[in-house]
Design an enzyme around this catalytic site. Structure first.
Site, PDB file in Angstrom:
ATOM      1  N   LYS A 121     -16.279   9.285  10.743  1.00 52.11           N
ATOM      2  CA  LYS A 121     -16.695   9.750  11.654  1.00 52.11           C
ATOM      3  C   LYS A 121     -15.683   9.236  12.701  1.00 52.11           C
ATOM      4  CE  LYS A 121     -18.667  13.278  11.808  1.00 52.11           C
ATOM      5  NZ  LYS A 121     -18.468  15.273  12.219  1.00 52.11           N
ATOM      6  N   TYR A 177     -21.223   7.845   6.167  1.00 42.31           N
ATOM      7  CA  TYR A 177     -20.948   9.182   7.869  1.00 42.31           C
ATOM      8  C   TYR A 177     -20.207   8.403   8.569  1.00 42.31           C
ATOM      9  CZ  TYR A 177     -22.505  11.880  11.159  1.00 42.31           C
ATOM     10  OH  TYR A 177     -22.874  12.837  12.495  1.00 42.31           O
TER      11      TYR A 177
END
Length: 235
Positions: free
Chosen positions: A159, A155
């Protein structure tokens, strides 16, 4: 930026839904992007105002193309749809999880943005807001701000990639006066992952930061990374 037309992806729940609600409450037309039609319909009813359902999947090129054909002009695109894996470090995460998360958080943003750029070019004040994460900041990840290093690797790295894309899109679209910025919403009470579920952070607070970037004046910044409270975040 009065009476703007906005599209918020992943707007049937969480921060996205609150962003759509705040924009609609301010008198703007908001397309509620949702992969699930039933959930999207419920969200539109709850959001109220001039909220409109737009069903599409940010990982499906044909679905995105069909959605783009339904919008001739767009003032605001908020790339909010995102997913998270488990609390694992890179060495303990399988590559399929990386691929699944990147499909939504990175490749999905590219496909959606490219599909709606023609509509944004027809706007007098076009804006793109990418919902990122402070955990994607490489500066913070290597400093004392984040003592829990290495967690949620898939994750967080997605980002970080999204942050890079924010800069590249800001450069590429500067000639069209399209402002592109990223937002770190902070930890919020959503179903993103187990950490978020346990949080007491108000999604409305994060949404207000996204709305602020969506309604930037023409002299506002582009290619920047901001926290929900408007303070700059280091890349």
């Amino acid at each position: 930026m009065d009476n703007s037309i906005a599209l918020v992806t992943g707007a049937n729940k969480g921060i996205g839904k609150e962003i759509a609600r705040q924009l609609a409450s301010a008198g703007h037309t908001v397309y509620v992007g949702s992969r699930d039609a039933a959930r999207g319909e419920r969200a539109v009813e709850e959001i109220g105002g001039d909220a409109r359902l737009l069903v599409f999947d940010v990982t499906d090129a044909a679905s995105i193309a069909d959605a783009a054909r339904q919008i001739d002009k767009l003032d605001i695109l908020i790339n909010n749809a995102g997913i998270s894996g488990d609390d694992r470090s890179a060495d303990r995460e399988d590559v399929d999880t990386f691929r699944r998360i990147y499909e939504t958080n990175v490749f999905g943003v590219v496909m959606v943005t490219n599909a709606f750029v023609p509509a944004l070019r027809r706007s007098a004040h076009p804006r793109i807001v990418n919902i990122s994460s402070g955990t994607g900041s490489l500066t913070w990840s290597t400093g004392p701000q984040f003592p829990h290093r290495g967690t949620y690797a898939a994750y967080r790295s997605s980002k970080a990639a999204l942050n890079a894309l924010t800069v590249y899109y800001a450069h590429a679209l500067a000639g069209d006066d399209i402002k592109v910025n990223a937002l770190a919403p902070g930890l919020r009470r959503t179903d993103l992952n187990a950490t978020a579920v346990a949080s007491d952070g108000d999604p409305a607070e994060a949404a207000a930061g996204a709305v602020r970037l969506a309604l930037l004046p023409d002299e506002g910044p582009s290619g920047e990374f901001f926290s929900w409270d408007g303070t700059p975040v280091p890349w």
